[in-house]
Design an enzyme around this catalytic site. Structure first.
Site, PDB file in Angstrom:
ATOM      1  N   ARG A  94       0.847  -1.202   0.000  1.00 23.60           N
ATOM      2  CA  ARG A  94       0.000   0.000   0.000  1.00 23.60           C
ATOM      3  C   ARG A  94       0.876   1.242   0.000  1.00 23.60           C
ATOM      4  O   ARG A  94       1.247   1.746   1.056  1.00 23.60           O
ATOM      5  CB  ARG A  94      -0.934  -0.020   1.208  1.00 23.60           C
ATOM      6  CG  ARG A  94      -2.099  -0.994   1.034  1.00 23.60           C
ATOM      7  CD  ARG A  94      -2.863  -1.166   2.316  1.00 23.60           C
ATOM      8  NE  ARG A  94      -2.029  -1.853   3.312  1.00 23.60           N
ATOM      9  CZ  ARG A  94      -2.365  -2.033   4.581  1.00 23.60           C
ATOM     10  NH1 ARG A  94      -3.506  -1.577   5.038  1.00 23.60           N
ATOM     11  NH2 ARG A  94      -1.543  -2.659   5.399  1.00 23.60           N
ATOM     12  N   ARG A 144      11.692   4.989   3.196  1.00 23.05           N
ATOM     13  CA  ARG A 144      11.895   6.445   3.243  1.00 23.05           C
ATOM     14  C   ARG A 144      12.663   6.869   4.494  1.00 23.05           C
ATOM     15  O   ARG A 144      13.469   7.810   4.442  1.00 23.05           O
ATOM     16  CB  ARG A 144      10.543   7.166   3.150  1.00 23.05           C
ATOM     17  CG  ARG A 144       9.937   7.076   1.745  1.00 23.05           C
ATOM     18  CD  ARG A 144       8.477   7.482   1.714  1.00 23.05           C
ATOM     19  NE  ARG A 144       8.289   8.834   2.186  1.00 23.05           N
ATOM     20  CZ  ARG A 144       7.090   9.374   2.451  1.00 23.05           C
ATOM     21  NH1 ARG A 144       5.986   8.642   2.286  1.00 23.05           N
ATOM     22  NH2 ARG A 144       7.003  10.606   2.869  1.00 23.05           N
ATOM     23  N   ASP A 190       2.162   5.101  -0.315  1.00 22.84           N
ATOM     24  CA  ASP A 190       1.644   6.389   0.172  1.00 22.84           C
ATOM     25  C   ASP A 190       1.432   7.372  -0.976  1.00 22.84           C
ATOM     26  O   ASP A 190       1.907   7.153  -2.094  1.00 22.84           O
ATOM     27  CB  ASP A 190       2.646   6.999   1.161  1.00 22.84           C
ATOM     28  CG  ASP A 190       2.641   6.262   2.492  1.00 22.84           C
ATOM     29  OD1 ASP A 190       1.552   5.998   3.026  1.00 22.84           O
ATOM     30  OD2 ASP A 190       3.745   5.942   2.984  1.00 22.84           O
TER      31      ASP A 190
END
Lengths: 270, 270
Positions: free
Chosen positions: B57, B207, B59
């Site tokens: 999923r 990230r 972002d």
């Protein structure tokens, strides 16, 4: 070049995204690279006009990784390479035109006439699905391309030839003779990448060569037909013009390279 | 998964540009990949709802080169791999979401739970000038990055660890333990490319690792500080979260790969 006022000349290296631009040259309407660059330069020059000459006048939709132009500033303006680069960059925001480098040059140096070579890259996305990430940055060709056939065809174009069959009908160059030094074709996963290098190119020459090589890659043309098309010296003998969105001006060469004289890379905090 | 009606399950491989999308998951407002995909699938299913489950999923703003999802169609619908791919692709226009491949799978196959690895790619444009061509597709870092230092730091993260320091505070995974198989850092001209591969990742893990490695690359952190940050098991001990625009879900692995069962590439005229 008709302005008799003394000036100081700067060479600039720029990157741009051709989408939404009418091309290099200023037009009656629409954003041009030349217009945006000269407008940014005029702001640096306190509102006085600054004219530019480029190494390659790209068409609407064509991109540049490392275009070179020169700008003639009023002689009383003072810039360092750093302040020129950052100042032009600031005034070019938010447009998709950025300054990679800047260097002072003498008045007998020309971005156009001093160039010893130009290189172009053409990106073909060769798969069934349309591009999501590279939309506007590749030519989407669904038919499988056989790059060995395209390489055979490209070999016919290397060297000194009359490229009349591959120049735009509107091309203003005095001679159709050009020496093509490189025409490489490689595949990287879904992409077919074509690289061309020459001292100079005729108008639409790269896109006409790519459109012709695509005919060979899909099997519609035999590789030898490209030799016949070249020999015909007739635009209608070659293939169609490939679309602008896959084309990138990737480099311009000078001897010596004016950008090698600039100060070392500064550590600018991001 | 709560729908007791019989269905036929399809695996799809998709590419998307995260710009302008709220991410994978459907939201109250904004375009999501899931929403667009389920809407296209519902059109193929004659208006009946089709639910989807994804391998990762992503972002808002994160891109995918090869995301995988599965879709549960009503059992009476009939598709070939070709008609599924082309049909979904047609109904996804003009959005920057495209279907690269489609394959029928059994009901015990899950895009999420059958995945044996995920890989991500992170692109950093490391130069002074802002991006023109890659705007929205890279993280622009102006400070020069020393990739040898980043590689030293990355070595501390490889293997089985408690990645609490690198997970989003909102991460819902039951365990913070993950085995990181690959964390490679290379430079290609102006770009620093970071590749990560693991069975699965925590929320924001890539990230957060990239944001931390950047601190090392600029010289603000010593490489060893990354080992200390990992050992601290505290989000505040690691570096900031890198922005979404540089991140690409680059692949999802299955054993066997359902996409190897589809018919050979058809020669579809472009």
């Amino acid at each position: 070049m008709t302005d008799p006022a003394p000036c100081q000349r700067w060479a600039v290296k720029i990157e741009y995204d051709g989408n939404g631009l009418v091309g290099w040259q200023s037009q009656a309407s629409g954003l041009s690279v030349q217009g945006l660059l000269e407008q940014a330069a005029a702001r640096l020059a306190g509102g006085r006009p600054v004219s530019s000459i480029t190494a390659g006048r790209t068409d609407a939709g064509v991109h540049a990784l490392a275009q070179v132009a020169h700008l003639d500033f009023p002689v009383d303006s003072f810039f360092t390479a750093h302040s020129m680069r950052e100042g032009l960059g600031f005034h070019l925001k938010p447009h998709a035109v950025v300054v990679l480098d800047a260097a002072p040059v003498s008045l007998d140096w020309s971005a156009r006439f001093s160039a010893t070579w130009r290189s172009y890259r053409y990106r073909i996305l060769n798969r069934r699905a349309r591009p999501a990430l590279a939309a506007g940055h590749v030519w989407h060709v669904r038919s499988p391309l056989d790059i060995a056939r395209m390489q055979d065809a490209a070999a016919h174009l290397i060297g000194l030839h009359d490229f009349t069959s591959f120049r735009a009908v509107a091309c203003q160059a005095r001679s159709p003779m050009r020496t093509l030094d490189v025409l490489d074709i490689t595949r990287q996963d879904d992409e077919v990448l074509i690289t061309a290098k020459a001292r100079s190119f005729l108008h639409h020459q790269v896109r006409n060569m790519v459109g012709t090589l695509k005919q060979v890659g899909t099997g519609q043309w035999e590789p030898d037909r490209v030799a016949a098309a070249l020999a015909a010296c007739n635009r209608s003998a070659a293939g169609p013009t490939a679309p602008p969105e896959g084309l990138y001006l990737s480099g311009v060469g000078y001897d010596p390279d004016p950008f090698c004289k600039t100060e070392p890379t500064a550590n600018i905090q991001g």
